[in-house]
Design a protein around this motif. Structure first.
Motif, mmCIF file in Angstrom:
data_model
loop_
_atom_site.group_PDB
_atom_site.id
_atom_site.type_symbol
_atom_site.label_atom_id
_atom_site.label_comp_id
_atom_site.label_asym_id
_atom_site.label_seq_id
_atom_site.Cartn_x
_atom_site.Cartn_y
_atom_site.Cartn_z
ATOM 1 N N ALA A 1 0.829 -1.205 0.000
ATOM 2 C CA ALA A 1 0.000 0.000 0.000
ATOM 3 C C ALA A 1 0.863 1.255 0.000
ATOM 4 N N SER A 2 1.945 1.242 0.763
ATOM 5 C CA SER A 2 2.859 2.389 0.777
ATOM 6 C C SER A 2 3.517 2.583 -0.589
ATOM 7 N N TYR A 3 3.945 1.480 -1.175
ATOM 8 C CA TYR A 3 4.510 1.531 -2.533
ATOM 9 C C TYR A 3 3.495 2.108 -3.511
ATOM 10 N N GLY A 4 2.243 1.662 -3.417
ATOM 11 C CA GLY A 4 1.205 2.155 -4.302
ATOM 12 C C GLY A 4 0.973 3.646 -4.146
ATOM 13 N N ARG A 5 1.020 4.126 -2.918
ATOM 14 C CA ARG A 5 0.809 5.561 -2.675
ATOM 15 C C ARG A 5 1.983 6.390 -3.188
ATOM 16 N N ILE A 6 3.203 5.955 -2.886
ATOM 17 C CA ILE A 6 4.382 6.767 -3.195
ATOM 18 C C ILE A 6 4.749 6.711 -4.678
ATOM 19 N N VAL A 7 4.671 5.532 -5.273
ATOM 20 C CA VAL A 7 5.113 5.383 -6.664
ATOM 21 C C VAL A 7 3.981 5.650 -7.647
ATOM 22 N N TRP A 8 2.773 5.191 -7.334
ATOM 23 C CA TRP A 8 1.671 5.270 -8.289
ATOM 24 C C TRP A 8 0.610 6.307 -7.921
ATOM 25 N N GLY A 9 0.741 6.938 -6.762
ATOM 26 C CA GLY A 9 -0.220 7.959 -6.376
ATOM 27 C C GLY A 9 -1.580 7.412 -6.005
ATOM 28 N N LEU A 10 -1.656 6.164 -5.583
ATOM 29 C CA LEU A 10 -2.933 5.554 -5.212
ATOM 30 C C LEU A 10 -3.405 6.113 -3.870
ATOM 31 N N ASP A 11 -4.715 6.252 -3.719
ATOM 32 C CA ASP A 11 -5.229 6.886 -2.502
ATOM 33 C C ASP A 11 -6.381 6.147 -1.842
ATOM 34 N N GLN A 12 -6.555 4.867 -2.162
ATOM 35 C CA GLN A 12 -7.629 4.112 -1.507
ATOM 36 C C GLN A 12 -7.413 4.119 0.010
ATOM 37 N N ALA A 13 -8.473 4.346 0.743
ATOM 38 C CA ALA A 13 -8.361 4.405 2.205
ATOM 39 C C ALA A 13 -8.083 3.030 2.797
ATOM 40 N N ASN A 14 -8.681 2.010 2.197
ATOM 41 C CA ASN A 14 -8.506 0.652 2.690
ATOM 42 C C ASN A 14 -7.148 0.109 2.247
ATOM 43 N N THR A 15 -6.354 -0.365 3.205
ATOM 44 C CA THR A 15 -4.987 -0.811 2.915
ATOM 45 C C THR A 15 -4.954 -1.977 1.935
ATOM 46 N N ILE A 16 -5.834 -2.953 2.139
ATOM 47 C CA ILE A 16 -5.863 -4.120 1.254
ATOM 48 C C ILE A 16 -6.255 -3.706 -0.161
ATOM 49 N N GLU A 17 -7.239 -2.829 -0.275
ATOM 50 C CA GLU A 17 -7.652 -2.379 -1.605
ATOM 51 C C GLU A 17 -6.513 -1.650 -2.317
ATOM 52 N N ARG A 18 -5.787 -0.807 -1.577
ATOM 53 C CA ARG A 18 -4.690 -0.077 -2.191
ATOM 54 C C ARG A 18 -3.549 -1.031 -2.568
ATOM 55 N N ALA A 19 -3.311 -2.027 -1.736
ATOM 56 C CA ALA A 19 -2.282 -3.016 -2.049
ATOM 57 C C ALA A 19 -2.638 -3.778 -3.321
ATOM 58 N N ARG A 20 -3.900 -4.170 -3.460
ATOM 59 C CA ARG A 20 -4.326 -4.890 -4.663
ATOM 60 C C ARG A 20 -4.229 -3.986 -5.899
ATOM 61 N N ALA A 21 -4.554 -2.721 -5.725
ATOM 62 C CA ALA A 21 -4.423 -1.791 -6.846
ATOM 63 C C ALA A 21 -2.959 -1.616 -7.237
ATOM 64 N N ALA A 22 -2.061 -1.657 -6.253
ATOM 65 C CA ALA A 22 -0.632 -1.544 -6.535
ATOM 66 C C ALA A 22 -0.137 -2.755 -7.328
ATOM 67 N N ILE A 23 -0.650 -3.926 -6.998
ATOM 68 C CA ILE A 23 -0.294 -5.129 -7.762
ATOM 69 C C ILE A 23 -0.755 -4.983 -9.206
ATOM 70 N N GLU A 24 -1.958 -4.498 -9.373
ATOM 71 C CA GLU A 24 -2.494 -4.308 -10.728
ATOM 72 C C GLU A 24 -1.657 -3.288 -11.508
ATOM 73 N N LYS A 25 -1.273 -2.197 -10.867
ATOM 74 C CA LYS A 25 -0.441 -1.183 -11.523
ATOM 75 C C LYS A 25 0.903 -1.778 -11.948
ATOM 76 N N THR A 26 1.459 -2.631 -11.112
ATOM 77 C CA THR A 26 2.745 -3.256 -11.413
ATOM 78 C C THR A 26 2.643 -4.133 -12.647
ATOM 79 N N GLU A 27 1.585 -4.939 -12.711
ATOM 80 C CA GLU A 27 1.412 -5.820 -13.865
ATOM 81 C C GLU A 27 1.190 -5.004 -15.140
ATOM 82 N N ILE A 28 0.419 -3.955 -15.048
ATOM 83 C CA ILE A 28 0.202 -3.077 -16.208
ATOM 84 C C ILE A 28 1.532 -2.470 -16.664
ATOM 85 N N PHE A 29 2.371 -2.089 -15.708
ATOM 86 C CA PHE A 29 3.688 -1.525 -16.039
ATOM 87 C C PHE A 29 4.528 -2.531 -16.814
#
Length: 384
Positions: A303-331
């Motif tokens: 979740a921290s990686y998602g916020r700092i690198v991808w600018g993700l802002d989901q309040a829920n930690t698990i949701e933001r972590a999953r979004a970070a995984i998705e961003k990584t795969e897209i990258f």
């Protein structure tokens, strides 16, 4: 933060036109064996630069070191080192050439028995032929560490070893030599560097804020420069930053006081050993699966990686972590690298081969040592 000892003796010579520094970096009276891969250095001018810098020296050559260097090939070089009384090795190439040369250096002075034991049984290395590096492909970080990975055709294995005796004496990093690299190799280098960093960062929190920020700075830089690296062949600054990111990613600094994961690498090695896919391709397949499987153990870090690198802002930690995984795969996909086993023709039968390999070894992977054969199977099934 855990206790640690950090020592890195590698001299880095970085920048344009630095290959000429070989003239003073290589001992004047050495009998040198230059190692390289498929011969691209003879097409892009690197070979000529090395030859000019070492003119008048005793320099022999050993070419043909493969991507994922083969034990069988490297043992031929060992015989050459012994027969020609070589006392300095010069690796001119990317990570595979450097890794292979480290193995040659160690085995040439290994007298305890089967050289494969260095990889298969962690046999101790007590000496090695000194070596230097001219880096041509930024990816593995092997130019500034004491690690190496070697494959063996006979057993379809890909194993690693490490020893302080195989630290390069120096490494020359000239970003201009990357201008001729194909996009596939550049994309692989970006993914390899990215995963090296994240396998050290996305673990559990040991209160290492400096190392964490250093890690995410490298990843954010990779995300920023990747389009420039792939679109502009002559962008020196983009190539220079990629080269330095790759070196910093695995020179030991990020791991000080931390605990690495490395499950992605260990699983990826088996995919390469069995199916011959590129190392970086294997990492792009496995990393999202490891993270998804271990989401509750890694959620805060992801979740921290998602916020700092991808600018993700989901309040829920698990949701933001999953979004970070998705961003990584897209990258990874944006770099032209497939992220699914099926992209490389690997099916259920292939997954079973990998599972049985780990079951036979009884290996437990991950920073928590909680990934055995069954868990690895579930990770791979997520990636079909």
């Amino acid at each position: 933060m855990n206790n640690f000892v950090y020592h890195n003796p590698v001299k880095i010579i970085f920048g344009k036109g630095t290959i000429k520094e070989l003239a003073t970096a290589v001992p004047a009276d050495a009998r040198v064996l230059m190692t390289y891969g498929g011969g691209s250095i003879k097409k892009n001018g690197v070979y000529d630069q090395v030859a000019a810098a070492l003119r008048g020296r005793t320099v022999l050559e050993f070419g043909g070191i493969e991507p994922n260097p083969r034990y069988e090939t490297l043992m031929k070089a060992v015989e050459m080192v012994k027969g020609e009384k070589i006392d300095f090795l010069l690796a001119v190439g990317g990570g595979s050439v450097i890794d292979g040369t480290k193995f040659i250096a160690a085995v040439a002075r290994y007298a305890k028995g089967d050289p494969w034991d260095i990889l298969a049984k962690n046999a101790a290395i007590e000496d090695a032929v000194p070596l230097g590096v001219v880096l041509t492909l930024p990816a593995t970080g092997s130019e500034m560490n004491c690690l190496a990975v070697v494959s063996r055709d006979a057993s379809q294995e890909k194993l690693h070893f490490g020893s302080p005796f195989v630290y390069p004496k120096f490494s020359i990093l000239d970003p201009e030599v990357t201008y001729s690299l194909p996009k596939r190799q550049l994309a692989n280098g970006i993914v390899d560097t990215f995963v090296h960093v994240m396998e050290q960062y996305a673990t559990h929190d040991l209160n290492t804020p400096l190392q964490d920020r250093q890690a995410l700075a490298i990843v954010a830089t990779l995300v920023e420069i990747a389009p420039k690296v792939l679109s502009d062949r002559m962008d020196y600054d983009a190539r220079a930053n990629l080269m330095w990111c790759a070196t910093q990613a695995l020179n030991g600094l990020l791991s000080c006081g931390t605990e690495g994961d490395w499950a992605t690498h260990m699983i990826g090695h088996e995919l390469t050993a069995f199916f011959g896919i590129d190392h970086a391709q294997s990492l792009a397949i496995v990393l999202p699966g490891v993270w998804e499987h271990q989401i509750f153990n890694k959620a805060e870090r992801l979740a921290s990686y998602g916020r700092i690198v991808w600018g993700l802002d989901q309040a829920n930690t698990i949701e933001r972590a999953r979004a970070a995984i998705e961003k990584t795969e897209i990258f990874f996909i944006s770099l032209g690298i497939g992220t699914r086993l099926i992209d490389y023709g690997i099916n259920e039968d292939g997954v079973k081969k990998v599972i049985e390999r780990f079951r036979g070894r009884g290996t437990m992977l991950g920073e928590l040592k909680n990934l055995g054969a069954d868990e690895i199977g579930r990770i791979l099934h997520l990636r079909l």
